[in-house]
Design a protein around this motif. Sequence first.
Motif, PDB file in Angstrom:
ATOM      1  N   THR A 101      10.867 -66.767 -66.535  1.00  0.00           N
ATOM      2  CA  THR A 101      12.585 -67.314 -66.589  1.00  0.00           C
ATOM      3  C   THR A 101      12.440 -67.915 -67.887  1.00  0.00           C
ATOM      4  O   THR A 101      11.343 -68.926 -68.039  1.00  0.00           O
ATOM      5  CB  THR A 101      12.938 -67.940 -65.551  1.00  0.00           C
ATOM      6  N   ARG A 103      15.608 -68.951 -69.692  1.00  0.00           N
ATOM      7  CA  ARG A 103      16.725 -69.696 -69.952  1.00  0.00           C
ATOM      8  C   ARG A 103      17.470 -69.840 -68.370  1.00  0.00           C
ATOM      9  O   ARG A 103      17.455 -68.757 -67.823  1.00  0.00           O
ATOM     10  CB  ARG A 103      17.445 -68.854 -70.817  1.00  0.00           C
ATOM     11  N   ILE A 104      17.842 -70.946 -68.187  1.00  0.00           N
ATOM     12  CA  ILE A 104      18.823 -70.930 -67.018  1.00  0.00           C
ATOM     13  C   ILE A 104      20.002 -71.895 -67.228  1.00  0.00           C
ATOM     14  O   ILE A 104      20.090 -72.892 -67.875  1.00  0.00           O
ATOM     15  CB  ILE A 104      17.964 -71.891 -65.814  1.00  0.00           C
ATOM     16  N   SER A 108      24.007 -67.996 -64.852  1.00  0.00           N
ATOM     17  CA  SER A 108      23.223 -66.875 -65.248  1.00  0.00           C
ATOM     18  C   SER A 108      21.840 -67.275 -65.675  1.00  0.00           C
ATOM     19  O   SER A 108      21.414 -68.798 -65.796  1.00  0.00           O
ATOM     20  CB  SER A 108      24.054 -66.201 -66.476  1.00  0.00           C
ATOM     21  N   PHE A 109      20.690 -66.508 -65.783  1.00  0.00           N
ATOM     22  CA  PHE A 109      19.601 -66.997 -66.194  1.00  0.00           C
ATOM     23  C   PHE A 109      19.077 -65.678 -66.985  1.00  0.00           C
ATOM     24  O   PHE A 109      19.155 -64.427 -66.655  1.00  0.00           O
ATOM     25  CB  PHE A 109      18.747 -67.227 -65.198  1.00  0.00           C
ATOM     26  N   ASP A 110      17.989 -65.737 -67.903  1.00  0.00           N
ATOM     27  CA  ASP A 110      17.238 -64.818 -68.677  1.00  0.00           C
ATOM     28  C   ASP A 110      15.828 -64.646 -68.218  1.00  0.00           C
ATOM     29  O   ASP A 110      15.232 -65.651 -67.731  1.00  0.00           O
ATOM     30  CB  ASP A 110      17.184 -65.209 -70.098  1.00  0.00           C
ATOM     31  N   LYS A 151      17.002 -72.541 -58.373  1.00  0.00           N
ATOM     32  CA  LYS A 151      16.840 -73.013 -59.772  1.00  0.00           C
ATOM     33  C   LYS A 151      15.677 -73.953 -59.943  1.00  0.00           C
ATOM     34  O   LYS A 151      14.929 -73.614 -60.859  1.00  0.00           O
ATOM     35  CB  LYS A 151      18.280 -73.645 -59.936  1.00  0.00           C
TER      36      LYS A 151
END
Length: 161
Positions: A101, A103-104, A108-110, A151
Amino acid sequence: MIFKTFWQNKSKSKDKLSEIRDFSDKFNYKTNIHLRFVDFDLMGHVNNSVYFTYLEIARTKYWEEIVKWDWNKTGIVIAHAEIDYILPIVMNDKIAVHVKTSRIGNTSFDLEYQIVKLKGTEEVICSKGKTVCIAVDPNTKRPTTIPEAEKQKMLTFEQLI
């Protein structure tokens, strides 16, 4: 003459392949992928569309093993997927996929990926990818806030906090 001067003065940048090979971010999660006969095309290498299947397998394992995503509360859809192909994967290759992961956000997250060939103790990067994942409420089918428990697991595992 203006165009000639313009192009001659343009600074040279690294080509995309050099940038990808230099990619060395830390990945904390890796899973092996079993190659299937159906993955290969007539050229004897894995078809380009199958790489996305490998990313799907890896992210599903990541969500199950690391994040412990509660699918009954919150779903996930992929809003964007991209991949850079670097080296072909051929029969008898042993491969693994690294997932992290990177980006959070709020909804949304990448996830970033590296597909690698395993050659003894060495790993050779075959491709690099990224997906943008959206948390979705299963009832409304609309984006929703990423559940706090999931998260926190991503933040802790990836050492983003």
